[in-house]
Design a protein around this motif. Structure first.
Motif, mmCIF file in Angstrom:
data_model
loop_
_atom_site.group_PDB
_atom_site.id
_atom_site.type_symbol
_atom_site.label_atom_id
_atom_site.label_comp_id
_atom_site.label_asym_id
_atom_site.label_seq_id
_atom_site.Cartn_x
_atom_site.Cartn_y
_atom_site.Cartn_z
ATOM 1 N N LEU A 1 -27.649 -53.907 24.827
ATOM 2 C CA LEU A 1 -28.391 -52.665 25.003
ATOM 3 C C LEU A 1 -27.619 -51.675 25.868
ATOM 4 O O LEU A 1 -27.569 -50.476 25.581
ATOM 5 C CB LEU A 1 -29.752 -52.959 25.645
ATOM 6 C CG LEU A 1 -30.719 -53.787 24.790
ATOM 7 C CD1 LEU A 1 -31.873 -54.290 25.641
ATOM 8 C CD2 LEU A 1 -31.238 -52.954 23.629
ATOM 9 N N LEU A 2 -27.001 -52.175 26.935
ATOM 10 C CA LEU A 2 -26.285 -51.297 27.845
ATOM 11 C C LEU A 2 -25.054 -50.684 27.187
ATOM 12 O O LEU A 2 -24.830 -49.468 27.278
ATOM 13 C CB LEU A 2 -25.882 -52.078 29.099
ATOM 14 C CG LEU A 2 -27.044 -52.613 29.945
ATOM 15 C CD1 LEU A 2 -26.516 -53.502 31.074
ATOM 16 C CD2 LEU A 2 -27.876 -51.481 30.526
ATOM 17 N N THR A 3 -24.251 -51.508 26.530
ATOM 18 C CA THR A 3 -23.058 -50.982 25.863
ATOM 19 C C THR A 3 -23.445 -50.091 24.688
ATOM 20 O O THR A 3 -22.792 -49.076 24.421
ATOM 21 C CB THR A 3 -22.150 -52.117 25.373
ATOM 22 O OG1 THR A 3 -22.913 -53.026 24.567
ATOM 23 C CG2 THR A 3 -21.548 -52.880 26.536
ATOM 24 N N GLY A 4 -24.506 -50.469 23.985
ATOM 25 C CA GLY A 4 -24.952 -49.679 22.837
ATOM 26 C C GLY A 4 -25.383 -48.282 23.239
ATOM 27 O O GLY A 4 -25.077 -47.300 22.553
ATOM 28 N N LYS A 5 -26.083 -48.176 24.377
ATOM 29 C CA LYS A 5 -26.535 -46.858 24.844
ATOM 30 C C LYS A 5 -25.344 -45.976 25.213
ATOM 31 O O LYS A 5 -25.321 -44.775 24.909
ATOM 32 C CB LYS A 5 -27.451 -47.039 26.058
ATOM 33 C CG LYS A 5 -28.171 -45.768 26.485
ATOM 34 C CD LYS A 5 -29.216 -45.343 25.465
ATOM 35 C CE LYS A 5 -29.991 -44.116 25.921
ATOM 36 N NZ LYS A 5 -30.933 -43.642 24.894
ATOM 37 N N ALA A 6 -24.338 -46.556 25.857
ATOM 38 C CA ALA A 6 -23.152 -45.784 26.225
ATOM 39 C C ALA A 6 -22.397 -45.322 24.981
ATOM 40 O O ALA A 6 -21.948 -44.168 24.904
ATOM 41 C CB ALA A 6 -22.241 -46.625 27.119
ATOM 42 N N CYS A 7 -22.263 -46.212 24.008
ATOM 43 C CA CYS A 7 -21.536 -45.847 22.784
ATOM 44 C C CYS A 7 -22.300 -44.806 21.972
ATOM 45 O O CYS A 7 -21.696 -43.972 21.290
ATOM 46 C CB CYS A 7 -21.269 -47.098 21.946
ATOM 47 S SG CYS A 7 -20.005 -48.175 22.662
#
Length: 320
Positions: free
Chosen positions: A117-123
């Motif tokens: 979720l964290l990496t997905g939001k940044a990407c």
């Protein structure tokens, strides 16, 4: 030029400070930068001397030349609710699950879900475009987890894509990895000229390369100036101690004879540190990466110091 700049480093190396300064540096000349925090510590808010960030993109600074820095403290629970709404249209149902505790369970117990979720939001912020078709942000800077966890944190989507063979989760994980493993991303590691941080940097780079994640630059933080080297210390010891005392007396320093020994002891400690730093620079030199050094800026870090550090990063061309 990489639009997603990931900053990691061993705890205590100042990675959050470097990430914040990098966001300011990249926002010069009218550019827009998003500074993302993923660890829930609100360290960025403290650096910019503002209140804790809510789960929304908020302007926090203006860079030289009129650029803007926005910040986002990603909350895993809120990100999961966004995800459920985006892919499953479960807005109301998602909020009901939150009340039942299912959202908290998924983000704290389910392996890898939080990092996805964290990496997905940044990407998503990297890929997002405005109505005119231009990117919403010129750069996204992520204050990432420490070096010991950075490879697993960034590579977790690969594992998820392998587990979920089809469907929106699989597609989302693949989309994230396309960003993270492309030239759009650069993972910078912050270190100090000390044995443990340097060794952790060496290990972290080996892990990143093993996972085929794009390694950026090594940033040596809090570098102190060299005042004396070993040769200079040797020159004023032994038979020249009296000469040192006379020089201090001529300079108007009272009680100079008593000061010689403690002064020489401090000089010896300084020379020893210089030699240890030289050894650690040599280790970093074997990595085959560009290494930049940032000066130690006083005690602690205030907003003025952050802008000064950003100026140093601009001069060095970090992020470009």
């Amino acid at each position: 030029m990489s639009r997603l700049q990931v900053v990691s480093g061993k705890g205590g190396t100042g990675k959050t400070t470097v990430a914040a300064a990098l966001a300011l540096a990249l926002a010069t000349e009218g550019r827009r930068t998003l500074l993302v925090e993923v660890e829930g510590r609100q360290g960025i808010a403290q650096l910019f001397e503002t209140e804790a960030f809510p789960y929304e993109e908020r302007k926090i600074a203006v860079a030289p030349g009129g650029g803007e820095v926005y910040a986002l403290a990603i909350d895993a629970e809120r990100a999961l609710l966004d995800y459920l709404q985006m892919f499953y249209k479960l807005g109301g149902a998602g909020r009901a699950l939150k009340k039942l505790g299912a959202i908290d369970f998924a983000t704290t117990i389910a392996p890898g879900v939080r990092d996805v979720l964290l990496t997905g939001k940044a990407c998503e912020a990297v890929r997002r475009k405005n109505k005119q078709g231009a990117y919403a942000y010129d750069y996204v800077v992520m204050d990432a987890p420490p070096t010991g966890r950075i490879t697993r944190f960034l590579n977790v989507n690969d594992e998820v894509a392998g587990l979920a063979k089809i469907g929106p989760i699989h597609n989302q994980a693949q989309a994230v990895m396309r960003v993270l493993k492309s030239p759009e991303t650069a993972v910078h590691l912050v270190t100090l000229l000390e044995e443990m941080p340097v060794q952790e940097t060496v290990d972290g780079i080996a892990e990143l390369r093993g996972a085929e994640l794009p390694v950026g630059k090594v940033i040596v933080n809090m570098v102190r100036p060299h005042v004396l080297d070993e040769a200079a210390v040797r020159a004023v010891t032994g038979d020249r101690r009296k000469e040192v005392a006379r020089t201090l007396t001529r300079a108007g320093v009272s009680g100079s004879a008593k000061l010689v020994t403690p002064l020489l002891e401090q000089a010896a400690e300084h020379a020893e540190r210089v030699e240890l730093e030289r050894e650690q620079r040599a280790v970093l030199g074997t990595l085959g990466l560009t290494t930049h050094e940032l000066p130690l800026i006083g005690e602690g870090m205030d907003l003025a110091g952050l802008y000064r550090l950003a100026s140093e990063l601009r001069k060095l061309g970090v992020g470009e």
